[in-house]
Design a protein around this motif. Structure first.
Motif, PDB file in Angstrom:
ATOM      1  N   GLY A   1      -1.408   8.425  10.727  1.00 23.24           N
ATOM      2  CA  GLY A   1      -2.126   9.676  10.969  1.00 23.24           C
ATOM      3  C   GLY A   1      -3.607   9.393  10.906  1.00 23.24           C
ATOM      4  N   VAL A   2      -4.398  10.212  11.563  1.00 27.18           N
ATOM      5  CA  VAL A   2      -5.848   9.998  11.627  1.00 27.18           C
ATOM      6  C   VAL A   2      -6.563  11.327  11.384  1.00 27.18           C
TER       7      VAL A   2
ATOM      8  N   THR B   1       9.666   3.529   4.847  1.00 28.04           N
ATOM      9  CA  THR B   1       8.734   3.574   5.971  1.00 28.04           C
ATOM     10  C   THR B   1       7.311   3.403   5.453  1.00 28.04           C
ATOM     11  N   VAL B   2       6.483   2.702   6.218  1.00 24.43           N
ATOM     12  CA  VAL B   2       5.071   2.527   5.866  1.00 24.43           C
ATOM     13  C   VAL B   2       4.275   3.668   6.497  1.00 24.43           C
ATOM     14  N   PHE B   3       3.534   4.400   5.667  1.00 28.23           N
ATOM     15  CA  PHE B   3       2.671   5.484   6.136  1.00 28.23           C
ATOM     16  C   PHE B   3       1.213   5.093   5.909  1.00 28.23           C
ATOM     17  N   ILE B   4       0.387   5.318   6.905  1.00 32.55           N
ATOM     18  CA  ILE B   4      -1.044   4.998   6.804  1.00 32.55           C
ATOM     19  C   ILE B   4      -1.844   6.192   7.299  1.00 32.55           C
ATOM     20  N   TRP B   5      -2.707   6.723   6.439  1.00 30.96           N
ATOM     21  CA  TRP B   5      -3.631   7.785   6.854  1.00 30.96           C
ATOM     22  C   TRP B   5      -5.006   7.155   7.036  1.00 30.96           C
TER      23      TRP B   5
ATOM     24  N   LEU C   1       2.230   4.480   0.971  1.00 33.88           N
ATOM     25  CA  LEU C   1       1.194   5.237   1.679  1.00 33.88           C
ATOM     26  C   LEU C   1      -0.177   4.623   1.409  1.00 33.88           C
ATOM     27  N   LEU C   2      -0.858   4.216   2.465  1.00 39.34           N
ATOM     28  CA  LEU C   2      -2.222   3.711   2.392  1.00 39.34           C
ATOM     29  C   LEU C   2      -3.162   4.745   2.988  1.00 39.34           C
ATOM     30  N   VAL C   3      -4.218   5.118   2.250  1.00 39.66           N
ATOM     31  CA  VAL C   3      -5.293   5.955   2.779  1.00 39.66           C
ATOM     32  C   VAL C   3      -6.512   5.059   2.899  1.00 39.66           C
ATOM     33  N   THR C   4      -6.976   4.840   4.101  1.00 39.07           N
ATOM     34  CA  THR C   4      -7.963   3.780   4.353  1.00 39.07           C
ATOM     35  C   THR C   4      -9.383   4.139   3.945  1.00 39.07           C
ATOM     36  N   GLY C   5      -9.714   5.433   3.872  1.00 36.72           N
ATOM     37  CA  GLY C   5     -11.108   5.836   3.795  1.00 36.72           C
ATOM     38  C   GLY C   5     -11.713   5.849   5.197  1.00 36.72           C
ATOM     39  N   VAL C   6     -12.969   6.272   5.286  1.00 39.40           N
ATOM     40  CA  VAL C   6     -13.645   6.349   6.585  1.00 39.40           C
ATOM     41  C   VAL C   6     -13.859   4.941   7.126  1.00 39.40           C
ATOM     42  N   LEU C   7     -13.484   4.725   8.394  1.00 35.15           N
ATOM     43  CA  LEU C   7     -13.581   3.407   9.012  1.00 35.15           C
ATOM     44  C   LEU C   7     -14.399   3.481  10.298  1.00 35.15           C
ATOM     45  N   PRO C   8     -15.037   2.376  10.696  1.00 34.44           N
ATOM     46  CA  PRO C   8     -15.637   2.325  12.040  1.00 34.44           C
ATOM     47  C   PRO C   8     -14.567   2.540  13.096  1.00 34.44           C
ATOM     48  N   HIS C   9     -14.955   3.149  14.203  1.00 32.39           N
ATOM     49  CA  HIS C   9     -13.968   3.549  15.204  1.00 32.39           C
ATOM     50  C   HIS C   9     -13.114   2.392  15.743  1.00 32.39           C
TER      51      HIS C   9
END
Length: 355
Positions: free
Chosen positions: A165-166, A188-192, A219-227
Motif C-alpha cells: 500500500g502507498v 503474507t508480507v505487507f508493506i506500507w 508488516l513493514l512501514v517504510t516512512g517517507v521515501l524518494p519517489h
C-alpha cells in the motif's frame, strides 16, 4: 508550472502528479515549460499551479498571464489528513473559494472534485474542466526480471506473497485496516510505503505513530521515501491494496496499474467514473477475503492484472499533455486576451527580482 512541494514536503500524490505532468509537457516540442520560480513572476502565457499556498499568490494575481489551477484538494480532503481539520474546515473552505475563483481555468482531478468546486466553492461552471491525473505508463512497465531485481534489492524472498500500500500514514488512508490485514494473515508480507511527512500537524499523530510502532512482524512501514524507491516497492509486489476512505484520483493506483498489479481498494463513489470495475472494490469486512482470493488463485490474479492494464491504457500522461496544451492555447489566444501574447512578443530581459 509550479507546485510548492518543490520547496517543501514531497511524500504525497500532488507532487507526483505535478512531476508526471511537467515531464510529459517537456517531452513535447511545441511548448516551453518553466518550473518553479517561487519568489517571482515569470514572463509566460499561462501559469499552471498545482498547490494553493502563499508562494503562489504572486503568480495567481499577475495580470500578465492566464492562470490554470489543478484542484487536487477540496475541503473534504483535509478531514482525516491534518490535525483538527474539522474545526478549521470552514476557514479552509473560504480560502479555497478565494483561490480557485481567481483562476481562469480550474482542472478538477475527478468528477467529485468538479462537483465540490461548483456547489461548495462556487467556482463558475464554465471555468471547471475535469482532467484526471495521469502518469507515463511506459516508465512503470515491469517485467519478471524487473520484479526479481526489485525483490533482491529490497531483500524480499522471491517466493513471498507481497501486498503493498502507498500513502501518508493518516486516518483517512485507513492504515489501521492494512495493519489488521497483516495481523490476520501472518503468512503474507505487507508493506506500507509512506510515513507522516507533516509530523505533529498530521491528524491523530500520536495514534498513527503508535500504530506503526505496534506493527506485526510481517508488516513493514517504510516512512517517507524518494519517489524512485516507491516504484521499486511496487515492482516487488504481488498485489496493491489501498483501503483509504476518501480519495479523489490517487496517483498510487495509477502507478500500481502501470506496474501491472491487481488492485484492491475501498468501494468509493469517486472511483465510479474513473476506475469502475477495474478495481477489486471492498468494504472493511471484505478486504481480507479479496487478498486471500488473490493469493490462492493464480487465475484470479491474472484476471485482475488485465483489469489494471485497462486503467493504464486510460490514464497515460501523453494524452493528458495533448489535451492540456489545447487548454493553454485556448486561454492564451489573442481573442481571449487584452494584449499581445508574451510569447508572441519579443521577450524583455529578466529583472533581478525574477531570479
Amino acid at each position: 508550472m509550479a507546485s510548492e512541494s518543490d520547496i517543501s514536503v514531497q511524500g504525497h500524490g500532488v507532487h507526483t502528479a505535478y512531476i508526471e505532468l511537467a515531464d510529459a509537457l517537456e517531452r513535447r516540442d511545441d511548448i516551453t515549460l518553466v518550473r518553479g520560480r517561487y519568489r517571482s513572476r515569470v514572463e509566460c502565457d499561462v501559469y499552471h499551479l498545482h498547490t494553493i499556498g502563499a508562494a503562489m499568490w504572486r503568480k495567481l494575481r499577475d495580470p500578465r498571464a492566464k492562470k490554470v489551477v489543478s484542484a487536487h484538494v477540496i475541503p473534504d480532503s483535509l478531514v482525516g489528513s491534518i490535525r483538527l481539520a474539522r474545526h478549521w474546515r470552514p476557514v479552509a473552505r473560504r480560502y479555497m473559494q478565494w483561490f480557485y475563483t481567481r483562476a481562469d481555468k480550474v482542472l478538477a482531478v475527478s468528477s467529485t472534485v468538479a462537483r465540490a468546486l461548483e456547489d461548495e466553492l462556487k467556482v463558475p461552471k464554465d471555468r471547471i474542466e475535469v482532467l484526471h491525473n495521469t502518469i507515463d505508463m511506459q516508465a512503470y512497465r515491469t517485467t519478471p526480471r524487473d520484479r526479481a531485481a526489485a525483490r533482491q534489492r529490497l531483500q524480499l524472498a522471491q517466493d513471498a506473497f507481497v501486498v503493498v500500500g502507498v500513502g501518508q500514514v493518516q486516518p483517512r488512508k485507513r492504515v489501521d485496516v492494512f495493519h489488521e490485514l497483516a495481523r490476520q494473515q501472518p503468512g503474507t508480507v505487507f508493506i506500507w510505503v509512506g510515513g507522516i511527512p507533516f509530523k505533529h500537524l498530521g491528524a491523530e499523530h500520536g495514534s498513527m505513530r503508535r500504530l506503526v510502532e505496534r506493527a506485526p512482524d510481517n508488516l513493514l512501514v517504510t516512512g517517507v521515501l524518494p519517489h524512485p524507491q516507491v516504484k521499486t516497492y511496487l515492482q516487488a509486489a504481488d498485489v496493491f491494496c489501498l483501503p483509504a476512505e476518501q480519495e479523489n484520483h490517487p496517483m498510487c493506483i495509477l502507478e500500481a496499474a502501470g506496474v501491472g498489479l491487481p488492485i484492491v481498494a475501498r468501494d468509493l463513489p469517486e472511483y465510479d467514473d474513473t476506475f469502475g470495475d477495474d478495481l477489486l472494490r471492498c468494504a472493511d469486512d471484505t478486504f481480507a477475503a479479496a487478498i486471500s482470493l488473490l493469493r490462492a488463485d493464480r487465475c484470479e490474479r491474472a484476471r485482475w492484472r488485465q483489469r489494471s492494464a485497462r486503467i493504464a491504457n486510460r490514464f497515460d500522461s501523453s494524452a493528458a499533455a495533448e489535451r492540456l496544451v489545447g487548454i493553454y492555447r485556448d486561454l492564451a489566444s489573442p481573442s481571449r486576451t487584452t494584449g499581445p501574447s508574451p510569447v508572441a512578443a519579443e521577450r524583455r530581459p529578466s529583472s533581478p527580482d525574477e531570479h
